[in-house]
Structures are given as C-alpha cells and as structure tokens.
Design an enzyme around this catalytic site. Structure first.
Site, PDB file in Angstrom:
ATOM      1  N   ASN A 150       0.112 -12.177 -10.600  1.00  0.00           N
ATOM      2  CA  ASN A 150       0.807 -11.373 -11.602  1.00  0.00           C
ATOM      3  C   ASN A 150       1.570 -12.208 -12.624  1.00  0.00           C
ATOM      4  O   ASN A 150       1.786 -11.777 -13.742  1.00  0.00           O
ATOM      5  CB  ASN A 150       1.759 -10.377 -10.929  1.00  0.00           C
ATOM      6  CG  ASN A 150       2.574 -11.006  -9.828  1.00  0.00           C
ATOM      7  OD1 ASN A 150       2.040 -11.614  -8.914  1.00  0.00           O
ATOM      8  ND2 ASN A 150       3.876 -10.876  -9.919  1.00  0.00           N
ATOM      9  N   CYS A 174      13.593 -15.422 -10.813  1.00  0.00           N
ATOM     10  CA  CYS A 174      13.187 -14.646  -9.645  1.00  0.00           C
ATOM     11  C   CYS A 174      13.913 -13.309  -9.714  1.00  0.00           C
ATOM     12  O   CYS A 174      14.681 -13.048 -10.626  1.00  0.00           O
ATOM     13  CB  CYS A 174      13.445 -15.392  -8.352  1.00  0.00           C
ATOM     14  SG  CYS A 174      15.086 -15.219  -7.721  1.00  0.00           S
ATOM     15  N   SER A 214      -3.006  -0.269  -7.742  1.00  0.00           N
ATOM     16  CA  SER A 214      -1.893   0.545  -8.215  1.00  0.00           C
ATOM     17  C   SER A 214      -2.208   1.103  -9.600  1.00  0.00           C
ATOM     18  O   SER A 214      -2.545   0.342 -10.519  1.00  0.00           O
ATOM     19  CB  SER A 214      -0.643  -0.335  -8.276  1.00  0.00           C
ATOM     20  OG  SER A 214       0.441   0.409  -8.748  1.00  0.00           O
ATOM     21  N   ALA A 215      -2.076   2.436  -9.754  1.00  0.00           N
ATOM     22  CA  ALA A 215      -2.514   3.087 -10.994  1.00  0.00           C
ATOM     23  C   ALA A 215      -1.750   2.644 -12.245  1.00  0.00           C
ATOM     24  O   ALA A 215      -2.326   2.549 -13.325  1.00  0.00           O
ATOM     25  CB  ALA A 215      -2.408   4.605 -10.836  1.00  0.00           C
ATOM     26  N   HIS A 216      -0.436   2.374 -12.089  1.00  0.00           N
ATOM     27  CA  HIS A 216       0.338   2.097 -13.312  1.00  0.00           C
ATOM     28  C   HIS A 216      -0.010   0.758 -13.949  1.00  0.00           C
ATOM     29  O   HIS A 216       0.437   0.444 -15.058  1.00  0.00           O
ATOM     30  CB  HIS A 216       1.845   2.244 -13.062  1.00  0.00           C
ATOM     31  CG  HIS A 216       2.485   1.120 -12.302  1.00  0.00           C
ATOM     32  ND1 HIS A 216       3.166   0.115 -12.932  1.00  0.00           N
ATOM     33  CD2 HIS A 216       2.574   0.861 -10.980  1.00  0.00           C
ATOM     34  CE1 HIS A 216       3.658  -0.727 -12.023  1.00  0.00           C
ATOM     35  NE2 HIS A 216       3.298  -0.289 -10.820  1.00  0.00           N
ATOM     36  N   GLY A 241       0.929  -0.135  -5.107  1.00  0.00           N
ATOM     37  CA  GLY A 241       0.574  -1.450  -4.578  1.00  0.00           C
ATOM     38  C   GLY A 241       1.430  -1.885  -3.400  1.00  0.00           C
ATOM     39  O   GLY A 241       0.925  -2.428  -2.417  1.00  0.00           O
ATOM     40  N   THR A 242       2.730  -1.648  -3.495  1.00  0.00           N
ATOM     41  CA  THR A 242       3.639  -2.093  -2.439  1.00  0.00           C
ATOM     42  C   THR A 242       3.275  -1.427  -1.118  1.00  0.00           C
ATOM     43  O   THR A 242       3.187  -2.095  -0.078  1.00  0.00           O
ATOM     44  CB  THR A 242       5.098  -1.772  -2.831  1.00  0.00           C
ATOM     45  OG1 THR A 242       5.373  -2.415  -4.077  1.00  0.00           O
ATOM     46  CG2 THR A 242       6.079  -2.252  -1.780  1.00  0.00           C
ATOM     47  N   GLN A 248      -3.350  -6.526  -9.874  1.00  0.00           N
ATOM     48  CA  GLN A 248      -3.461  -7.003 -11.263  1.00  0.00           C
ATOM     49  C   GLN A 248      -4.909  -7.002 -11.770  1.00  0.00           C
ATOM     50  O   GLN A 248      -5.145  -7.211 -12.958  1.00  0.00           O
ATOM     51  CB  GLN A 248      -2.894  -8.429 -11.380  1.00  0.00           C
ATOM     52  CG  GLN A 248      -1.390  -8.509 -11.216  1.00  0.00           C
ATOM     53  CD  GLN A 248      -0.619  -7.907 -12.384  1.00  0.00           C
ATOM     54  OE1 GLN A 248      -1.091  -7.864 -13.517  1.00  0.00           O
ATOM     55  NE2 GLN A 248       0.580  -7.425 -12.109  1.00  0.00           N
ATOM     56  N   THR A 277       1.557  15.580   1.942  1.00  0.00           N
ATOM     57  CA  THR A 277       0.833  16.381   0.952  1.00  0.00           C
ATOM     58  C   THR A 277       0.444  15.516  -0.248  1.00  0.00           C
ATOM     59  O   THR A 277       1.280  14.781  -0.795  1.00  0.00           O
ATOM     60  CB  THR A 277       1.713  17.571   0.498  1.00  0.00           C
ATOM     61  OG1 THR A 277       2.057  18.303   1.665  1.00  0.00           O
ATOM     62  CG2 THR A 277       0.992  18.461  -0.484  1.00  0.00           C
TER      63      THR A 277
HETATM   64  N1  PLP Z   1       1.068  -6.700  -6.097  1.00  0.00           N
HETATM   65  C1  PLP Z   1       1.017  -7.257  -7.317  1.00  0.00           C
HETATM   66  C2  PLP Z   1       0.141  -8.458  -7.547  1.00  0.00           C
HETATM   67  C3  PLP Z   1       1.766  -6.724  -8.372  1.00  0.00           C
HETATM   68  O1  PLP Z   1       1.711  -7.291  -9.585  1.00  0.00           O
HETATM   69  C4  PLP Z   1       2.580  -5.594  -8.111  1.00  0.00           C
HETATM   70  C5  PLP Z   1       3.437  -5.029  -9.181  1.00  0.00           C
HETATM   71  O2  PLP Z   1       4.033  -5.731  -9.961  1.00  0.00           O
HETATM   72  C6  PLP Z   1       2.585  -5.038  -6.821  1.00  0.00           C
HETATM   73  C7  PLP Z   1       1.813  -5.619  -5.842  1.00  0.00           C
HETATM   74  C8  PLP Z   1       3.390  -3.819  -6.503  1.00  0.00           C
HETATM   75  O3  PLP Z   1       2.769  -2.674  -7.009  1.00  0.00           O
HETATM   76  P1  PLP Z   1       3.570  -1.298  -7.195  1.00  0.00           P
HETATM   77  O4  PLP Z   1       4.472  -1.478  -8.369  1.00  0.00           O
HETATM   78  O5  PLP Z   1       2.514  -0.271  -7.444  1.00  0.00           O
HETATM   79  O6  PLP Z   1       4.301  -1.038  -5.927  1.00  0.00           O
END
Ligand code: PLP
Length: 375
Positions: free
Chosen positions: A148, A321, A196-198, A69-70, A176, A234
């Site tokens: 989130n 935070c 994001s897969a996790h 996600g990041t 999310q 890769t």
């Molecule tokens: N965006 C949201 C709304 C999230 O909840 C998160 C993870 O907590 C992320 C982005 C970041 O995702 P990743 O952990 O795959 O980098």
C-alpha cells in the site's frame, strides 16, 4: 481540490451508488426470509457473488462477504493458524499492512510463532527468503499482493507454490490490487485472498475473502446461517451490490485506466527530473498503476503533505507511522533508504478520476514547495 490519495480510499463510482439505492429504500427485505418480498434481495446477493467470483476467476461459493480488508485478513490468519493443533507457525513479511501485522502480534501472544520475511530495497519478497524459513511446521504463509505504501507487486504464484510444497496454506492480502490489476486465483494457486470495496470505487465497510473450496479454516462469526455459516450476520445487500458493480466496472476498464495512470506517473516523474529534484522513486518496476512513492533528499514528508494540503492537494506520507508523526513507517524502514531521503517520503496515488493535468499540477506544486524551502 486534487485528490491523489487513491491508495487510502477511492471515490464511489456513480453506477455503484445507483445500484445500491433500491436496496436501501425499497428492496430492504432480509435475504434470509422465505417470503416473496425478500426474493429481489436474495437474487441480488446471488448475482453479486457470481459477478465478483467471475472477476477473480473463482467459484461463487468461494466468495465470503466481510466488512472489508481488515476483517478478511483477521479471518484468514486466525482462522487458519488456530485450526487444529498441528504445525502452527505463520510466515508473513515485514512490509504487510497493520491488519496483518497486528493480527500476527495477537497470534504471537497466544504462543504461535510468526516469521517476518525481509524485503529487497525495492520491497520485493524473494522466493528464496521463503525457502530459507519455511518448514513442514508452517501452517500458513501470508504475503500481500501489492504494498500500500510503495505499490510493489509480489511474486505471488512462486511464493504460493513454495508454501504448498511444504503443506502450508497461502493467503494474500490483495486489497491494493483487486480492481487494479488482473487477478486469477486459480492461476495464482492461492488458498485465500482478501479484498476491500472502497479501494476499487465501491463503498466503505464491505469486502470479501476468497476461500478456496476445501480450505481448513475456522468459522469467523458465530450466529445465523449466512455465508454458509462461516460468517454470520444479516448481509448488507446494498453495499454488496455496489461492490460487485464497482469491481465489474473497474475490471472492464482496467487496461485503459492502467494506461492513463502510467502516463500520469511518467508526467510526474519527468517534471521532477527536469527540475533537478534529487529524489528516489520507491518500489519495483512491477507495481500498482498510479502508485508513486518518492523520497526527496533532505525534505520532510510531513511538511510536504501539509504544504500540499494548503494548496488543495491530498497525498499521503510514507514516512509517518500511524501514531507517532516523527517515526519512519515500517515499510520505509524495511527498504533501507539512505537517511537523507527516507524522511522526505510522500505517496501520490492517482486513480481513475484523475487526469494528466493533475499529475503536472501536483509535480508543479511540489517543486514550488521544495524551491521555497531551499531559498
Ligand atoms: N490491507 C491493505 C494492503 C490495505 O491497504 C488496507 C487499507 O488501507 C487494508 C488491508 C485494510 O482494509 P480496510 O480499510 O477495508 O479494512
């Protein structure tokens, strides 16, 4: 142990683990190589892209694999804002994940103006707030699909329509939401979407960015020709295959899982009410199933988290935070809760591996801790 922090991460689906194993041990060929040994990897990569695209109603060539996600959020915002030199203003919301907010801070350092839209007390970004701030100089609007911390789902298609009326791109951080609620990128009419897969029972360190065909976006990673030359490196075939398996499986079971999660929510909330706990439930009616953010009057979220931890229960606090433990989170601050509730915020997020008994157990333990504090 009761794991009730599925908004932070989820347990890998056994089927996803099984799907990735052959690509770690036997089928380790580089998908870019022309010899026959790489054919299985290449085929698996194509199939995974098709599966993922089908799950969100996209075309396979609109799916770009990233590390999560990041990275997807960074690419979408920087790639759009820095493309060309016309109208570079970015509009986002004040309750985005730090992957968006800190990317915006970086863009501001480069001289790109960023507007942060406010939210209602339920954490909703109203379309009229966007109408007030958008101009023909706006390059991209980025609003998260679901928050989130409090689970609120945003009016994405309305916001995207406003962005397009002003010639701006629309991106949504759907980290999310993907795998938890139905997503149709065509019906939503979004230009980009992060996942994001996790967060949907896939492995960590893999995700994707949906980029609508024709979207003007800078290449994210220079190097080889992977991902149509836009994100070189890769490919992690094992993780990609597992992500596709997890997403398909979650989508196939979505309705059933959502029903079960809503029952867990009701069980939890009813227990608190029946025990006269003074609390506010955060977030909107339209929210991610299983996401329960509650703010308990005169409690301390950090203390609750640690006491629950001692009882073998994993939850998260919406009141801390990332770095300093005594500061309210930007989300809790933005929804302007009364002070006596804000500090007592915790997030319980149930997932597909939880049972209704878990909801009762978490509620019972919480009530016990609050009772002990009051004695
Ligand atoms: N965006 C949201 C709304 C999230 O909840 C998160 C993870 O907590 C992320 C982005 C970041 O995702 P990743 O952990 O795959 O980098």
């Amino acid at each position: 142990m009761i794991y009730a922090d599925n908004a932070a991460t989820t347990k890998l689906l056994p089927e996803a683990f099984e799907a990735m194993k052959p690509f770690l041990l036997e089928e380790y060929g580089n998908a870019s190589q022309p010899y026959s040994f790489s054919r299985t990897a290449k085929k698996a990569l194509r199939a995974a892209r098709e599966t993922i695209a089908a799950c969100i109603h996209a075309k396979p060539e609109e799916i770009f694999f990233t590390s999560g996600g990041t990275e997807s959020d960074n690419w979408a915002l920087k790639g759009a804002a820095l493309y060309g030199c016309d109208g570079q203003v970015v509009i986002t919301s004040c309750i985005e994940h730090h992957a968006i907010l800190n990317t915006c801070r970086g863009l501001e350092c480069l001289g790109i103006p960023v507007v942060y839209l406010p939210v209602t007390g339920k954490g909703v970004i109203l379309p009229e707030r966007l109408e007030e701030h958008i101009t023909d100089h706006t390059k991209i609007v980025s609003v998260m699909f679901a928050n989130n911390e409090i689970g609120t789902i945003q009016p994405i298609s309305e916001l995207a329509a406003i962005a397009h009326q002003h010639g701006a791109l629309f991106h949504t951080d759907a980290v999310q939401a993907v795998g938890h609620v139905p997503i149709d990128v065509k019906a939503l009419d979004v230009d980009m979407l992060s996942a994001s897969a996790h967060k949907f029972n896939g492995p960590k360190g893999i995700g994707f960015l949906y980029i609508r065909k024709g979207t003007k976006l800078l290449r994210h990673m220079s190097g080889g020709a992977q991902e149509a030359g836009m994100r070189a490196g890769t490919e992690n075939i094992a993780a990609i295959v597992a992500m596709a398996e997890a997403l398909k499986n979650n989508c196939d079971n979505m309705e059933n899982t959502a029903q079960r999660l809503l029952c867990m929510e009701t069980a939890f909330i009813t227990m608190l009410q029946n025990n006269n706990i003074d609390f506010i439930r955060n977030g909107a009616q339209n929210h991610i199933p299983g996401n329960l953010s509650v703010s308990i009057k005169n409690a301390n979220g950090e203390m609750l988290l640690h006491r629950l931890d001692l009882m073998g229960i994993c939850v998260s606090t919406g009141s801390a935070c990332d770095s300093t433990r005594d500061k309210l989170s930007h989300v809790i601050e933005s929804i302007a809760l009364p002070e006596e509730y804000a500090k007592g915020t915790i997030r319980i997020s149930f997932g597909r591996y939880n049972r209704e008994a878990d909801a009762y157990e978490v509620a019972k333990s919480l009530i016990q801790i609050i009772g002990m504090k009051q004695q």
